[in-house]
Structures are given as C-alpha cells and as structure tokens.
Design a protein around this motif. Structure first.
Motif, PDB file in Angstrom:
ATOM      1  N   THR A   1      -4.747   8.723  -5.777  1.00  0.00           N
ATOM      2  CA  THR A   1      -3.419   9.002  -5.712  1.00  0.00           C
ATOM      3  C   THR A   1      -3.447   7.950  -4.392  1.00  0.00           C
ATOM      4  OG1 THR A   1      -4.834  10.767  -3.817  1.00  0.00           O
ATOM      5  CG2 THR A   1      -3.769  11.535  -6.937  1.00  0.00           C
ATOM      6  N   ASN A   2      -4.526   7.511  -3.795  1.00  0.00           N
ATOM      7  CA  ASN A   2      -4.266   6.476  -2.611  1.00  0.00           C
ATOM      8  C   ASN A   2      -4.283   5.091  -3.115  1.00  0.00           C
ATOM      9  OD1 ASN A   2      -5.983   5.536   0.078  1.00  0.00           O
ATOM     10  ND2 ASN A   2      -3.388   5.922   0.234  1.00  0.00           N
ATOM     11  N   TYR A   3      -3.611   4.266  -3.156  1.00  0.00           N
ATOM     12  CA  TYR A   3      -4.574   2.455  -4.013  1.00  0.00           C
ATOM     13  C   TYR A   3      -3.887   1.793  -2.672  1.00  0.00           C
ATOM     14  CZ  TYR A   3      -4.792  -0.136  -7.872  1.00  0.00           C
ATOM     15  OH  TYR A   3      -4.845  -1.782  -8.680  1.00  0.00           O
TER      16      TYR A   3
ATOM     17  N   THR B   1       0.067  -5.992  -5.691  1.00  0.00           N
ATOM     18  CA  THR B   1      -1.573  -5.955  -6.012  1.00  0.00           C
ATOM     19  C   THR B   1      -2.031  -4.102  -4.572  1.00  0.00           C
ATOM     20  OG1 THR B   1      -1.200  -8.108  -4.511  1.00  0.00           O
ATOM     21  CG2 THR B   1      -2.927  -7.542  -3.394  1.00  0.00           C
ATOM     22  N   ALA B   2      -1.369  -3.813  -4.083  1.00  0.00           N
ATOM     23  CA  ALA B   2      -1.110  -2.435  -3.792  1.00  0.00           C
ATOM     24  C   ALA B   2      -0.126  -1.623  -2.944  1.00  0.00           C
ATOM     25  CB  ALA B   2      -2.358  -2.436  -2.387  1.00  0.00           C
ATOM     26  N   LEU B   3      -0.206  -0.161  -2.706  1.00  0.00           N
ATOM     27  CA  LEU B   3       1.018  -0.330  -2.245  1.00  0.00           C
ATOM     28  C   LEU B   3       0.681   0.531  -0.608  1.00  0.00           C
ATOM     29  CD1 LEU B   3       0.379   3.746  -5.055  1.00  0.00           C
ATOM     30  CD2 LEU B   3       1.546   1.127  -4.806  1.00  0.00           C
ATOM     31  N   PRO B   4       1.917   0.666  -0.111  1.00  0.00           N
ATOM     32  CA  PRO B   4       3.457   0.441  -0.741  1.00  0.00           C
ATOM     33  C   PRO B   4       3.586  -0.792  -1.384  1.00  0.00           C
ATOM     34  CG  PRO B   4       3.127   0.615   1.438  1.00  0.00           C
ATOM     35  CD  PRO B   4       1.940  -0.041   1.321  1.00  0.00           C
ATOM     36  N   SER B   5       4.676  -0.605  -2.297  1.00  0.00           N
ATOM     37  CA  SER B   5       5.292  -2.614  -3.541  1.00  0.00           C
ATOM     38  C   SER B   5       7.410  -1.458  -2.853  1.00  0.00           C
ATOM     39  CB  SER B   5       4.134  -1.963  -4.589  1.00  0.00           C
ATOM     40  OG  SER B   5       5.196  -1.033  -5.327  1.00  0.00           O
ATOM     41  N   PRO B   6       7.626  -2.421  -3.933  1.00  0.00           N
ATOM     42  CA  PRO B   6       9.331  -1.924  -4.237  1.00  0.00           C
ATOM     43  C   PRO B   6       9.394  -1.476  -5.121  1.00  0.00           C
ATOM     44  CG  PRO B   6       8.601  -4.518  -4.447  1.00  0.00           C
ATOM     45  CD  PRO B   6       7.177  -3.620  -4.322  1.00  0.00           C
ATOM     46  N   LEU B   7       7.631  -0.793  -5.841  1.00  0.00           N
ATOM     47  CA  LEU B   7       8.123   0.258  -7.283  1.00  0.00           C
ATOM     48  C   LEU B   7       7.923   0.856  -6.479  1.00  0.00           C
ATOM     49  CD1 LEU B   7       6.523  -1.258  -9.632  1.00  0.00           C
ATOM     50  CD2 LEU B   7       8.864  -1.358  -9.996  1.00  0.00           C
TER      51      LEU B   7
END
Length: 210
Positions: A149-151, A187-193
């Motif tokens: 849930t955390n990436y 790569t990781a979050l946050p991201s554009p998605l």
C-alpha cells in the motif's frame, strides 16, 4: 549536528541508534493503537442504559482504519488481530533502548541497557512497568493483505488497513489494487498515475444484522 545540517541517512546514524529508534517507534505505534481501542471501548461504556436495575449494553460496531505505519509482522497488527500483547512480548524488551548518541566504536550498546533491566535469573522483570494490552473487538482486515500500500524507491510494503469487527460486518467487495507494472512505470510513487506514495484501499461492507 543540527537538523538543518542533516544531509543524509549516515548523518542520522551518527546521532541516533537507528535500530533502537525503530523499536521505540513500534512501541509508540502500539501504545497509540491501544489508546484508540480503549476510547472505542469507552464509547461502548457510554451507551449503557440502566432500566429496572438491569444494564442493557448497546453494541457498538468498530471500523478502525488508516495509515498505521505498521507492516503485517508489526506488533500493532498482532495486537489488533489477536486482541492481546502480553508482558513478555518481545516489543517490550526494547522499552529503554532509545537514547541520543548511544554508539561506541560504531556499535550499539543496547544489550548493555537491556541487561540493566534484567534480574538475577537473567530474565526481564517487567511485571511492574509493562502492561498487558487487551481488547475483545475481534477485528479483521476487511481489505485483506495487499502486497503493497506504500510504494517508494526505498520502501515497498503494506502500511494501510481497514479493520472491522468481524461479528458485525460482511465484506462484500474489495477494490482491485494496481499491479507491479503500473506501480513501477515511473520507478515509484507518487507518479503521474498515482498522486500519493500510498495506494487507496476501498471496500464495500454491510451489517450482518440491523
């Protein structure tokens, strides 16, 4: 070092014992969770109604959710699901570990501090300082246990949960989680998605009886 002089993880290691700090954070998270659970129990107590000298206790259903900053093997999760943390639980053995600048030649002196709390039988005497944490809400993770849930680039695991009282709710549907390809696309979050480093958890639940 002052806070504005900390430039790297190594700088942090130079002023605190990271393992001891992590253990202390686990204990603080556990105590915070117990505080909330205790308040839930107090809510139930407030709903007691006295009629003809009989106490009819209204039942309170529980939804306990959020970013618990606790992975699935953390004592917080164990406490929520099993309903008890005994005095001899390993989380308490580090109760006095944390202090500033505890390192000598790059090695932690945690063993020395723990030893000071031991009795002549070489066992930790905690009976007078450590509580037994206990609740009876029978909580279950309604969203199951997603892989993440955390990436982030440096950490990938489950930290977020929606716990419900199993005696009161049926779990109807669980919203799907992103797959690894979606999460690693940037790569990781946050991201554009996904605008947060945490993923949303969503479930449909229903009362077993009204």
């Amino acid at each position: 070092l002052y806070i504005n002089e900390i430039k790297s993880y190594t700088d942090i290691q130079n002023i605190v014992d990271i393992n001891a700090l992590n253990n202390q954070m686990k204990k603080c998270s556990l105590e915070s969770s117990d505080y909330i659970i205790t308040e839930c129990d107090n809510v139930q107590d407030d709903w007691e109604v006295i009629t003809n000298n009989d106490i009819n206790r209204y039942h309170t259903s529980i939804i306990f959710c959020g970013d618990l900053n606790s992975t699935k093997k953390n004592p917080v999760i164990e406490y929520l699901e099993k309903g008890i943390i005994e005095q001899d639980h390993h989380v308490w053995s580090t109760i006095n570990d944390f202090q500033w600048n505890p390192r000598t030649n790059g090695k932690s002196n945690n063993k020395k501090m723990i030893k000071s709390n031991q009795n002549s039988n070489n066992s930790l005497d905690v009976s007078t300082i450590i509580p037994v944490l206990k609740h009876s809400f029978n909580l279950v993770s309604s969203a199951g246990y997603p892989k993440y849930t955390n990436y982030t680039a440096g950490f990938k695991d489950t930290l977020d949960y929606i716990y419900v009282s199993a005696n009161d709710f049926n779990i109807v549907t669980i919203a799907p989680y992103p797959n690894d390809n979606e999460l690693s696309a940037y790569t990781a979050l946050p991201s554009p998605l996904y605008p947060s480093d945490h993923m949303s958890i969503a479930v449909d639940i229903e009362f077993k009886q009204l």
